[in-house]
Design a protein around this motif. Structure first.
Motif, mmCIF file in Angstrom:
data_model
loop_
_atom_site.group_PDB
_atom_site.id
_atom_site.type_symbol
_atom_site.label_atom_id
_atom_site.label_comp_id
_atom_site.label_asym_id
_atom_site.label_seq_id
_atom_site.Cartn_x
_atom_site.Cartn_y
_atom_site.Cartn_z
ATOM 1 N N SER A 1 -50.780 -38.420 -4.137
ATOM 2 C CA SER A 1 -49.770 -38.289 -3.067
ATOM 3 C C SER A 1 -49.848 -39.410 -2.032
ATOM 4 O O SER A 1 -49.010 -39.478 -1.133
ATOM 5 C CB SER A 1 -49.887 -36.930 -2.385
ATOM 6 N N GLY A 2 -50.852 -40.289 -2.138
ATOM 7 C CA GLY A 2 -50.927 -41.424 -1.208
ATOM 8 C C GLY A 2 -51.559 -41.025 0.106
ATOM 9 O O GLY A 2 -52.055 -39.904 0.248
ATOM 10 N N PRO A 3 -51.533 -41.936 1.100
ATOM 11 C CA PRO A 3 -52.226 -41.683 2.364
ATOM 12 C C PRO A 3 -51.725 -40.408 3.031
ATOM 13 O O PRO A 3 -50.523 -40.124 2.992
ATOM 14 C CB PRO A 3 -51.878 -42.914 3.211
ATOM 15 N N PRO A 4 -52.630 -39.610 3.651
ATOM 16 C CA PRO A 4 -52.214 -38.357 4.293
ATOM 17 C C PRO A 4 -51.362 -38.637 5.521
ATOM 18 O O PRO A 4 -51.509 -39.674 6.165
ATOM 19 C CB PRO A 4 -53.542 -37.715 4.705
ATOM 20 N N PRO A 5 -50.437 -37.706 5.862
ATOM 21 C CA PRO A 5 -49.627 -37.914 7.062
ATOM 22 C C PRO A 5 -50.498 -37.951 8.318
ATOM 23 O O PRO A 5 -51.570 -37.337 8.354
ATOM 24 C CB PRO A 5 -48.692 -36.705 7.080
ATOM 25 N N SER A 6 -50.009 -38.639 9.339
ATOM 26 C CA SER A 6 -50.717 -38.683 10.629
ATOM 27 C C SER A 6 -50.291 -37.475 11.466
ATOM 28 O O SER A 6 -49.159 -37.009 11.313
ATOM 29 C CB SER A 6 -50.333 -39.934 11.400
ATOM 30 N N PRO A 7 -51.118 -37.005 12.397
ATOM 31 C CA PRO A 7 -52.498 -37.421 12.578
ATOM 32 C C PRO A 7 -53.407 -36.770 11.534
ATOM 33 O O PRO A 7 -53.171 -35.650 11.109
ATOM 34 C CB PRO A 7 -52.823 -36.922 13.983
ATOM 35 N N ASN A 8 -54.444 -37.515 11.138
ATOM 36 C CA ASN A 8 -55.371 -37.008 10.122
ATOM 37 C C ASN A 8 -56.811 -37.303 10.551
ATOM 38 O O ASN A 8 -57.038 -37.737 11.688
ATOM 39 C CB ASN A 8 -55.030 -37.610 8.752
ATOM 40 N N LEU A 9 -57.762 -37.107 9.646
ATOM 41 C CA LEU A 9 -59.177 -37.256 10.033
ATOM 42 C C LEU A 9 -59.555 -38.687 10.417
ATOM 43 O O LEU A 9 -60.614 -38.914 10.997
ATOM 44 C CB LEU A 9 -60.080 -36.760 8.895
ATOM 45 N N GLY A 10 -58.648 -39.647 10.145
ATOM 46 C CA GLY A 10 -58.873 -41.013 10.622
ATOM 47 C C GLY A 10 -58.945 -41.061 12.149
ATOM 48 O O GLY A 10 -59.644 -41.901 12.715
ATOM 49 N N VAL A 11 -58.244 -40.135 12.833
ATOM 50 C CA VAL A 11 -58.317 -40.100 14.302
ATOM 51 C C VAL A 11 -59.744 -39.757 14.728
ATOM 52 O O VAL A 11 -60.280 -40.285 15.701
ATOM 53 C CB VAL A 11 -57.343 -39.040 14.884
ATOM 54 N N VAL A 12 -60.381 -38.866 13.969
ATOM 55 C CA VAL A 12 -61.726 -38.401 14.323
ATOM 56 C C VAL A 12 -62.785 -39.439 13.936
ATOM 57 O O VAL A 12 -63.652 -39.787 14.742
ATOM 58 C CB VAL A 12 -62.028 -37.051 13.620
ATOM 59 N N MET A 13 -62.703 -39.962 12.724
ATOM 60 C CA MET A 13 -63.787 -40.808 12.196
ATOM 61 C C MET A 13 -63.473 -42.300 12.234
ATOM 62 O O MET A 13 -64.311 -43.109 11.873
ATOM 63 C CB MET A 13 -64.128 -40.390 10.762
ATOM 64 N N GLY A 14 -62.254 -42.660 12.632
ATOM 65 C CA GLY A 14 -61.925 -44.079 12.739
ATOM 66 C C GLY A 14 -61.305 -44.616 11.462
ATOM 67 O O GLY A 14 -61.207 -43.919 10.446
ATOM 68 N N PRO A 15 -60.905 -45.906 11.523
ATOM 69 C CA PRO A 15 -60.126 -46.491 10.425
ATOM 70 C C PRO A 15 -60.888 -46.537 9.095
ATOM 71 O O PRO A 15 -60.262 -46.630 8.034
ATOM 72 C CB PRO A 15 -59.812 -47.913 10.915
ATOM 73 N N GLN A 16 -62.230 -46.447 9.151
ATOM 74 C CA GLN A 16 -62.997 -46.515 7.900
ATOM 75 C C GLN A 16 -62.908 -45.207 7.113
ATOM 76 O O GLN A 16 -63.369 -45.134 5.960
ATOM 77 C CB GLN A 16 -64.476 -46.830 8.217
ATOM 78 N N PHE A 17 -62.298 -44.168 7.716
ATOM 79 C CA PHE A 17 -62.356 -42.859 7.041
ATOM 80 C C PHE A 17 -61.749 -42.889 5.648
ATOM 81 O O PHE A 17 -62.269 -42.230 4.730
ATOM 82 C CB PHE A 17 -61.700 -41.751 7.879
ATOM 83 N N ALA A 18 -60.678 -43.658 5.462
ATOM 84 C CA ALA A 18 -60.034 -43.700 4.138
ATOM 85 C C ALA A 18 -61.037 -44.181 3.078
ATOM 86 O O ALA A 18 -61.094 -43.641 1.967
ATOM 87 C CB ALA A 18 -58.820 -44.613 4.179
ATOM 88 N N GLU A 19 -61.860 -45.164 3.439
ATOM 89 C CA GLU A 19 -62.866 -45.673 2.491
ATOM 90 C C GLU A 19 -63.948 -44.612 2.224
ATOM 91 O O GLU A 19 -64.372 -44.403 1.083
ATOM 92 C CB GLU A 19 -63.509 -46.943 3.071
ATOM 93 N N LEU A 20 -64.363 -43.913 3.286
ATOM 94 C CA LEU A 20 -65.400 -42.876 3.125
ATOM 95 C C LEU A 20 -64.890 -41.767 2.200
ATOM 96 O O LEU A 20 -65.600 -41.314 1.296
ATOM 97 C CB LEU A 20 -65.779 -42.266 4.482
ATOM 98 N N ALA A 21 -63.650 -41.350 2.430
ATOM 99 C CA ALA A 21 -63.074 -40.270 1.626
ATOM 100 C C ALA A 21 -62.884 -40.722 0.176
ATOM 101 O O ALA A 21 -63.141 -39.957 -0.767
ATOM 102 C CB ALA A 21 -61.746 -39.834 2.236
ATOM 103 N N ALA A 22 -62.468 -41.990 -0.001
ATOM 104 C CA ALA A 22 -62.280 -42.496 -1.365
ATOM 105 C C ALA A 22 -63.609 -42.498 -2.116
ATOM 106 O O ALA A 22 -63.670 -42.174 -3.316
ATOM 107 C CB ALA A 22 -61.684 -43.907 -1.325
ATOM 108 N N ASN A 23 -64.699 -42.818 -1.419
ATOM 109 C CA ASN A 23 -66.013 -42.806 -2.086
ATOM 110 C C ASN A 23 -66.463 -41.391 -2.431
ATOM 111 O O ASN A 23 -67.101 -41.186 -3.473
ATOM 112 C CB ASN A 23 -67.067 -43.479 -1.203
ATOM 113 N N LEU A 24 -66.127 -40.416 -1.586
ATOM 114 C CA LEU A 24 -66.435 -39.029 -1.959
ATOM 115 C C LEU A 24 -65.721 -38.706 -3.266
ATOM 116 O O LEU A 24 -66.314 -38.127 -4.188
ATOM 117 C CB LEU A 24 -66.001 -38.055 -0.852
ATOM 118 N N GLY A 25 -64.446 -39.109 -3.347
ATOM 119 C CA GLY A 25 -63.683 -38.874 -4.581
ATOM 120 C C GLY A 25 -64.356 -39.528 -5.779
ATOM 121 O O GLY A 25 -64.516 -38.896 -6.829
#
Ligand SMILES: C[S@@+](CC[C@H](N)C(=O)[O-])C[C@H]1O[C@@H](n2cnc3c(N)ncnc32)[C@H](O)[C@@H]1O
Length: 272
Positions: free
Chosen positions: A230-254
């Motif tokens: 589905s692509g990037p999650p709609p804003s606001p999302n956990l990137g607000v909490v953890m910062g711009p690196q969150f997408a990379e962190l979440a991708a690594n969990l995946g």
């Protein structure tokens, strides 16, 4: 222990978090507008499978209006607000991260739930409560940050009533070394994963008997596949909490889940 906890605190330091949230939430209306707890689900459920996982865990744990609930490692308070809204129960959250606790209080004021859901800065390893105070304790995606598991589970047992329920939903090791950074740790220095079997052994040794046991790895993989599609999650999302690196962190969990390095466990225990 202090070094490890300092490392975990640093990981969740989130400087200026409440101000960032205030700005991001303008997407839902002016600062003085009351928010519905479910509007925040994209940014306040800091674990695999989001709100659905919290709802399932609460049901498995037997939460109802009469239960006094402790959320250990409560993050920015989404699970606590969900429980208070859904069941009308009182929920106390504790978290190591001061910015997270401040943000949890702010968000709870915005949803008008401060009478039912409250938050304190505290370590899960030294809970600031008398023994036998709670009916239910939740631990969602927190144990992986805690090296001293025997002490963690003993503390949770201590603050629960006899017959109380301990519901845990956490990442477990399937044997391989995880790829870092991940949402809970930028390096192995603050990641302390156990296998599902070792988790069960440690919880039982603290005075609990297993009541429900579920391997949620496949459900987590399906969720990750859905997010990838589905692509990037709609804003606001956990990137607000953890910062711009969150997408990379979440991708690594995946990646860790898809490659069979990590799994996900849901379990509910009864305090002896
Ligand atoms: C991935 S977040 C999960 C937050 C929340 N349980 C949720 O599911 O939305 C992990 C949380 O555990 C907290 N935490 C980690 N170690 C802790 C400790 N020793 N005591 C209390 N909180 C801790 C972190 O500060 C962070 O808020």
């Amino acid at each position: 222990m202090t070094d490890e906890l300092d490392g975990v605190r640093d990981h969740y330091r989130a400087t200026g978090l409440t101000e960032r949230l205030r700005a991001a939430l303008k997407a839902f209306g002016p600062d003085d507008a009351r928010l519905q707890p479910q509007q925040l689900a994209g940014l306040d459920q800091f674990h695999t499978r989001g709100l659905a996982a919290t709802a399932e865990l609460a049901e498995l744990a037997g939460v109802d209006a009469a239960k006094s609930v402790l959320d250990v490692g409560s993050g920015v308070g989404g699970p606590a607000r969900f429980l208070a809204a859904t069941y009308g129960c009182r929920v106390t959250g504790v978290d190591l991260s001061e910015p997270f606790v401040e943000a949890a209080r702010y968000l709870t004021e915005r949803t008008g739930q401060s009478a039912l859901a409250s938050f304190e800065v505290a370590s899960a390893l030294a809970l600031p409560f008398d023994g036998g105070r709670f009916d239910v304790a939740l631990l969602q995606h927190v144990a992986m940050n805690i090296a001293e598991r025997a002490r963690l589970y003993r503390e949770i047992r201590r603050v629960l009533k006899s017959g109380g329920r301990f519901a845990t939903f956490d990442i477990v090791s399937l044997g391989g070394e995880p790829l870092y950074p991940v949402p809970w740790a930028r390096t192995s220095a603050t990641s302390f994963l156990l296998s599902a079997a070792a988790t069960r052994e440690a919880v039982e040794a603290a005075g609990f008997a297993v009541r429900a046991w579920r391997d949620d790895t496949e459900a987590a993989k399906s969720w990750i596949a859905g997010l990838n599609a589905s692509g990037p999650p709609p804003s606001p999302n956990l990137g607000v909490v953890m910062g711009p690196q969150f997408a990379e962190l979440a991708a690594n969990l995946g990646r860790n889940l898809m490659q069979g390095r990590l799994g996900v466990l849901t379990a509910v225990f009864e305090a002896a």
